[in-house]
Design a protein around this motif. Structure first.
Motif, mmCIF file in Angstrom:
data_model
loop_
_atom_site.group_PDB
_atom_site.id
_atom_site.type_symbol
_atom_site.label_atom_id
_atom_site.label_comp_id
_atom_site.label_asym_id
_atom_site.label_seq_id
_atom_site.Cartn_x
_atom_site.Cartn_y
_atom_site.Cartn_z
ATOM 1 N N UNK A 5 0.812 -1.205 0.000
ATOM 2 C CA UNK A 5 0.000 0.000 0.000
ATOM 3 C C UNK A 5 0.851 1.262 0.000
ATOM 4 N N UNK A 6 2.150 1.138 0.017
ATOM 5 C CA UNK A 6 3.036 2.294 0.053
ATOM 6 C C UNK A 6 3.620 2.511 -1.335
ATOM 7 N N UNK A 7 3.650 3.740 -1.795
ATOM 8 C CA UNK A 7 4.174 4.043 -3.122
ATOM 9 C C UNK A 7 5.614 3.528 -3.255
ATOM 10 N N UNK A 8 5.898 2.881 -4.394
ATOM 11 C CA UNK A 8 7.214 2.273 -4.596
ATOM 12 C C UNK A 8 8.327 3.312 -4.552
ATOM 13 N N UNK A 9 8.077 4.501 -5.097
ATOM 14 C CA UNK A 9 9.109 5.539 -5.077
ATOM 15 C C UNK A 9 9.388 5.996 -3.656
ATOM 16 N N UNK A 10 8.358 6.063 -2.841
ATOM 17 C CA UNK A 10 8.556 6.458 -1.446
ATOM 18 C C UNK A 10 9.385 5.400 -0.711
ATOM 19 N N UNK A 11 9.086 4.131 -0.985
ATOM 20 C CA UNK A 11 9.854 3.045 -0.361
ATOM 21 C C UNK A 11 11.328 3.124 -0.762
ATOM 22 N N UNK A 12 11.557 3.376 -2.044
ATOM 23 C CA UNK A 12 12.931 3.452 -2.538
ATOM 24 C C UNK A 12 13.683 4.606 -1.868
ATOM 25 N N UNK A 13 13.031 5.771 -1.830
ATOM 26 C CA UNK A 13 13.677 6.938 -1.223
ATOM 27 C C UNK A 13 13.972 6.697 0.257
ATOM 28 N N UNK A 14 13.024 6.109 0.960
ATOM 29 C CA UNK A 14 13.238 5.837 2.380
ATOM 30 C C UNK A 14 14.374 4.839 2.590
#
Length: 550
Positions: A5-14
């Motif tokens: 449910x979390x945006x893939x780009x947000x996961x990558x950045x984090x």
């Protein structure tokens, strides 16, 4: 919450410690570097740049050395009889969303600059121009006009407009509250006031704050100044002329939620509001209202401004949070709600500017005093904004339950130039329409919804007989199709299909197709934007007697 449910780009950045917001910041600053390269320069996939760059209107529109934004929203369309965009195109020899071959002038159509009381309007760079001679102002044959907003309180006591009308000073409550009170004290007064959000949804503020407090710190509070509803300009009014009251309300909300970080999100079409809010924040830090150890309390509160980039749906709270994070401003599925999982995964409260500007008065005078305003079922005051077609346009603070007729005829003075009132749009582009015979309705959510309208942001746009019902219907469909964020198919496809169907005669097959579109939008849309389109369309059809929209 599942990672799915979390945006893939947000996961990558984090995961790799990169800042998604850095890409958006460079785009907002006018960086001409290709967006994908900006992203890779910051250690991110190219999609982290191309996504926002191809989503927000301010990034996709071509920019010449002189960039002009002309308003094509409801109030300005009603003011000009629907000719304002074509008039500007002809005067400047450039089409909308184009740049002249010499690179000197570009033109962008936007939907609301907050000059609904004086339209039609445009921004020449960051310089406003407003009035019937807008094309002449832009060509330099007339002086640019920037009329002020008339403000009046037609209620027992000014609340939201207290600072604008000089009945109360700002920052009179915050120092004592932060030094001597508990967060639950502020929460209790707001709960006693039964304050509801004034951004359109009408959700009880205290309930939202209480919900956020049930989740672990750190928490965030966001002031939503992305006032995109054509017909409403109260947030621009407050941010430009009484920003301290907005910031004090934001501080009190942050205290009640026990948040140490707060953000004011301001739409890109409000450059002066951003300038004034930023100046007010700097002074608030200097005066000890923000920063570490606020007024010796041992508490910290840091506040900053974030800017929009041209998207109506980014005013929806989850889309707004995506925008702040540097993502495309699309709506997030819910649950989880922002109070649980909001900005960067933290519990987040999003309140509209007008809502927050009400809080200092409530804390100073008590929730019970505010609860006495309005009706037994819907209490409080609201700032109703009247559009240019009225003889006395302006921002009028009234009690909930005030008859619409009192606003239209007594405060607004009826229509200017003895024009014939054909309809009024209440509550924004997806609110609803009332006929002249419906004006005795109270200005309340319950009464308006009984006629297919909505209180919304309490903007009231008057339409005279220069525009036909078919003109108004197409305008609503065009707005919906242009501003749909595209996240869900029912809205993305349905609004475009509705616009095409509006151009066709009401044959049996066309009527059936229209019915299917409205039913699908209402049942399947991800957020209130798509779900409200059918009610708005049916409202127009009923008031103007248009066939084939059921």
């Amino acid at each position: 919450m599942s990672d799915l449910r979390v945006d893939a780009l947000r996961r990558y950045a984090d995961r790799f410690g990169h800042d998604l917001g850095a890409v958006r910041a460079r785009l907002l600053a006018g960086d001409k570097t290709p967006a994908g390269q900006i992203a890779t320069d910051n250690g991110l996939p190219a999609a982290a740049g191309s996504g926002p760059a191809t989503f927000y209107a301010d990034f996709t529109a071509p920019h010449g050395r002189r960039h002009i934004r002309v308003c094509g929203a409801a109030a300005c369309t009603a003011a000009s009889g629907g000719t304002q965009v074509a008039d500007v195109e002809a005067a400047l020899h450039v089409s909308v969303d184009k740049c002249r071959d010499d690179g000197e002038v570009s033109l962008q159509e936007v939907r609301c600059l907050g000059y609904c009381y004086a339209g039609p309007a445009a921004l020449d760079g960051d310089k406003p121009c407003a009035g019937q001679d807008i094309a002449a102002q832009l060509t330099g044959t007339r002086q640019p006009q920037d009329p002020p907003i008339t403000v009046q309180a037609d209620c027992p006591e000014p609340v939201v407009t207290a600072g604008l009308l000089s009945t109360e000073s700002s920052w009179a409550v915050w120092p004592e509250v932060i030094s001597r009170s508990e967060p639950t004290d502020v929460l209790a007064e707001v709960a006693a006031a039964r304050l509801r959000g004034r951004g359109g949804a009408g959700f009880p503020a205290a309930r939202k704050w209480t919900a956020a407090r049930t989740y672990p710190q750190p928490r965030v509070v966001v002031a939503n100044g992305d006032e995109g509803d054509p017909g409403s300009y109260v947030d621009r009014l407050l941010m430009e002329r009484d920003p301290d009251r907005v910031l004090e309300g934001l501080a009190l909300a942050s205290f009640a939620v026990e948040a140490e970080q707060a953000i004011v999100f301001i739409r890109g079409e409000y450059p002066r509001a951003r300038e004034r809010v930023e100046a007010a924040i700097r002074k608030a830090y200097d005066d000890g209202h923000f920063g570490p150890n606020v007024h010796g309390s041992g508490r910290t509160l840091d506040v900053r401004v974030e800017s929009g980039a041209g998207s109506y749906v980014s005013g929806e709270e989850t889309a707004l949070l995506n925008a702040i994070e540097g993502l495309r401003g699309v709506v997030r599925p819910r649950p989880p709600y922002p109070v649980e999982h909001g900005l960067d995964g933290r519990p987040t409260v999003v309140n509209n500017v007008e809502t927050l500007a009400t809080v200092p008065w409530i804390v100073r005078h008590g929730g019970a005093a505010y609860a006495r305003f309005g009706t037994a079922d819907e209490n409080g005051t609201v700032v109703a904004c009247l559009s240019e077609r009225f003889a006395r346009p302006g921002a009028y603070e009234v009690e909930i339950g005030t008859p619409v007729r009192h606003l239209v005829e007594d405060l607004g003075g009826g229509l200017r130039d003895r024009a014939i009132l054909r309809s009024v749009q209440v509550g924004g582009p997806l609110g609803g329409f009332l006929s002249p015979g419906d004006l005795d309705l109270p200005l309340s959510e319950a009464a308006l919804s009984s006629r297919g309208a909505a209180l919304g942001h309490a903007g009231i746009v008057a339409f005279d007989d220069r525009l036909t019902g078919a003109d108004v219907l197409r305008h609503i469909w065009r707005f919906a199709a242009t501003e749909s964020c595209g996240e869900c198919s029912p809205c993305r496809v349905g609004t475009s299909r509705g616009l095409r169907l509006a151009e066709l005669d009401a044959t049996t097959d066309v009527v059936r197709a229209r019915t299917d579109v409205l039913r699908t939008l209402a049942a399947g849309s991800l957020c209130a934007f798509g779900r409200r389109v059918p009610a708005a369309i049916r409202s127009v059809a009923e008031v103007y007697g248009l066939e084939g929209w059921t």
